[in-house]
Design an enzyme around this catalytic site. Structure first.
Site, PDB file in Angstrom:
ATOM      1  CE1 TYR A 156      40.703  48.714  45.041  1.00  0.00           C
ATOM      2  CE2 TYR A 156      40.538  46.472  44.234  1.00  0.00           C
ATOM      3  CZ  TYR A 156      40.714  47.369  45.279  1.00  0.00           C
ATOM      4  OH  TYR A 156      40.901  46.895  46.555  1.00  0.00           O
ATOM      5  CG  ASP A 258      46.119  44.637  38.343  1.00  0.00           C
ATOM      6  OD1 ASP A 258      45.962  43.410  38.475  1.00  0.00           O
ATOM      7  OD2 ASP A 258      45.692  45.475  39.155  1.00  0.00           O
ATOM      8  CE  LYS A 285      40.298  40.011  42.509  1.00  0.00           C
ATOM      9  NZ  LYS A 285      39.502  40.364  43.675  1.00  0.00           N
TER      10      LYS A 285
HETATM   11  C1  PLP Z   1      42.584  44.444  39.111  1.00  0.00           C
HETATM   12  C2  PLP Z   1      42.881  44.246  40.565  1.00  0.00           C
HETATM   13  N1  PLP Z   1      44.117  44.438  41.023  1.00  0.00           N
HETATM   14  C3  PLP Z   1      44.434  44.243  42.308  1.00  0.00           C
HETATM   15  C4  PLP Z   1      43.494  43.835  43.213  1.00  0.00           C
HETATM   16  C5  PLP Z   1      43.863  43.626  44.655  1.00  0.00           C
HETATM   17  O1  PLP Z   1      43.810  42.281  44.978  1.00  0.00           O
HETATM   18  P1  PLP Z   1      43.566  41.827  46.512  1.00  0.00           P
HETATM   19  O2  PLP Z   1      42.124  42.125  46.837  1.00  0.00           O
HETATM   20  O3  PLP Z   1      43.876  40.367  46.509  1.00  0.00           O
HETATM   21  O4  PLP Z   1      44.490  42.633  47.337  1.00  0.00           O
HETATM   22  C6  PLP Z   1      42.194  43.602  42.779  1.00  0.00           C
HETATM   23  C7  PLP Z   1      41.150  43.154  43.730  1.00  0.00           C
HETATM   24  O5  PLP Z   1      39.985  43.096  43.448  1.00  0.00           O
HETATM   25  C8  PLP Z   1      41.867  43.830  41.421  1.00  0.00           C
HETATM   26  O6  PLP Z   1      40.619  43.657  40.978  1.00  0.00           O
END
Ligand code: PLP
Length: 452
Positions: A156, A258, A285
């Site tokens: 994700y 990421d 986050k």
């Molecule tokens: C690993 C990862 N990347 C990107 C995102 C996307 O972040 P956002 O929810 O702030 O758009 C998340 C969200 O949970 C995530 O866990």
């Protein structure tokens, strides 16, 4: 020395059809599809609505209090309403929430991130992790002049089209492990997107390298979350990270980390923890102190694609609320509180928690296991070896078991993700962990009774 704990009470007031949560959900359904604005917070028939939070506790609108082991999906590393963060945000808010001008706060938070992250020379802010990933991918395309992105099956990375590919693959459509299919996550994905995403199997360095090499001339970037939650929260092996770095460097492909979640595993982020040096890093986050946030950072040479001096940048990046000063002030306060000692404390506590959960499964004779790194943990409803997305994806019976366990926890004072993901926050200490383990023991006892 034994730690004394207070048993957590039953927390089922929301489930009463006359509860405030039930009433709110009824109202919500009339004005929002399914009464919902964020898929991940839905639960059938409806969720309890939050009222307020303090430290590691959340109160719902029906008066029930739960230990928060989800922390808004890992973002609240200091729990709720930390006085220093609240003071910083309200101080800034009283002087104006946003401006069509940069503010000093963005320079300060950018400096802190650059100082902490070894592979980040420069950074730009966004309003979510999804946007940060999107800008990371666009930067890679702008820098390399190539169209394709490689990502790991099941991982994700937020809601950008390319990032969603093969997020929810199933045995019916995922194809051979040596060449996973590019599978649309929803009917909202255009077929052209699938053609531009190469899907890699997690923790299979040789297979991943072969696929990267096959598409090398068209690949702008390989993106990896080194502790991918949806893949199972097993860390990437050193062999995988070394292989990715070598093969991408050999072919002029950019490596994107990421760290939207995994930045929280160490003072220098996941890249510090693993000793890795990606070209681009996506953040989110925890860096916003509980406010909407994201950031994309990386090598100065790559980040230059965003540079507006001299006309339209190679990759323009606007955003009305980018680097808004309230988020920046809150994020700065939160990040400054996160010193090396606070990471050590969370690591030690999470180690105790993961061991405790594994012992609970063993003692109860219920199938299950626990993964995680740093302050992160994930409960799995199976005991087999977990390597990648395919091995960690629960079957129907396992998914039903996890659902029963998480619901038991919700109804007995503990908030956890429906996928079994949890994390610690700095206000937590041994008594909270012991209380959780007690409730978890009871959840597994109930499960033994419930199991067919
Ligand atoms: C690993 C990862 N990347 C990107 C995102 C996307 O972040 P956002 O929810 O702030 O758009 C998340 C969200 O949970 C995530 O866990």
């Amino acid at each position: 020395m034994a730690t004394t704990t207070t048993p957590l009470p039953t927390t089922r007031a929301y489930a009463d059809p006359s509860s405030t949560s039930a009433r709110l959900f009824k109202q919500a359904q009339a004005v929002m599809p399914g009464g919902n604005s964020r898929t991940s917070v839905f639960m059938a028939p409806y969720p309890p609505y939050a009222s307020e939070g303090e430290g590691c506790w959340v109160l719902d609108v029906d008066g029930d209090r739960r230990l928060d082991l989800l922390n808004n999906y890992t973002s609240l590393i200091h729990g709720h309403a930390h006085p220093a963060i609240t003071a910083a945000a309200t101080r800034r808010l009283a002087r104006g929430a946003s401006f069509p001008m940069p503010t000093p706060e963005e320079v300060e938070l950018a400096s802190l991130l650059v100082e902490r992250l070894p592979a980040v020379d420069q950074v730009r802010f966004t309003n979510s992790g999804s946007e940060a990933v999107m800008m990371a991918m666009k930067a890679a395309r702008g820098f390399t002049g190539r169209p394709k992105i490689a990502k790991f099956e099941g991982a994700y990375h937020g809601s950008y089209d390319y990032a969603e590919v093969s997020l929810g693959s199933t045995a019916e459509n995922w194809g051979p492990l040596a060449e996973p299919a590019s599978v649309a996550y929803s009917r909202g994905t255009a077929p052209s997107v699938l053609a531009d995403v190469v899907v890699l199997p997690f923790n299979r360095p040789e297979l991943a390298a072969r696929l990267i090499e096959r598409h090398a001339r068209e690949l702008a970037a390989v993106i990896i979350d080194p502790v991918p939650n949806r893949v199972g929260l097993m860390p990437a092996t050193p062999e995988l990270l070394e292989t990715l770095r070598a093969v991408t460097a050999a072919h002029g492909i950019l490596l994107i980390f990421d760290e939207v979640i995994s930045f929280r595993i160490g003072y220098h982020g996941a890249q510090g923890h693993f000793g890795a040096r990606p070209d681009i890093t996506a953040l989110g986050k925890i860096i916003g102190g509980g406010f909407p946030v994201g950031a994309v950072g990386g090598r100065a040479e790559v980040m230059a694609v965003f540079d507006p001096r001299g006309g339209t940048p190679i990759v323009p990046h606007a955003g009305t609320f980018n680097a808004n000063p309230v988020t920046m002030a809150a994020g700065l306060a939160g990040m400054r509180l996160l010193d090396a000692a606070s990471f050590q404390k969370m690591d030690d506590l999470a180690g105790r928690l993961r061991d405790g959960l594994a012992a609970c499964f063993k003692d109860a004779g219920v199938e299950g296991s626990v993964t995680g790194v740093g302050s992160l943990f994930k409960i799995h409803p199976s005991s087999h070896t977990l390597v990648d997305y395919r091995s960690s994806r629960p079957d129907a019976e396992e998914a039903a078991r996890l659902d029963r366990i998480v619901r038991y926890l919700l109804d007995h004072g503990v908030l956890l993700s429906t996928t079994g993901l949890g994390c610690l926050s700095t206000p937590m200490a041994e008594p909270e962990v012991e209380s959780f383990l007690e409730v978890f023991t009871a959840a597994l006892a109930a499960e033994r009774g419930a199991a067919p």
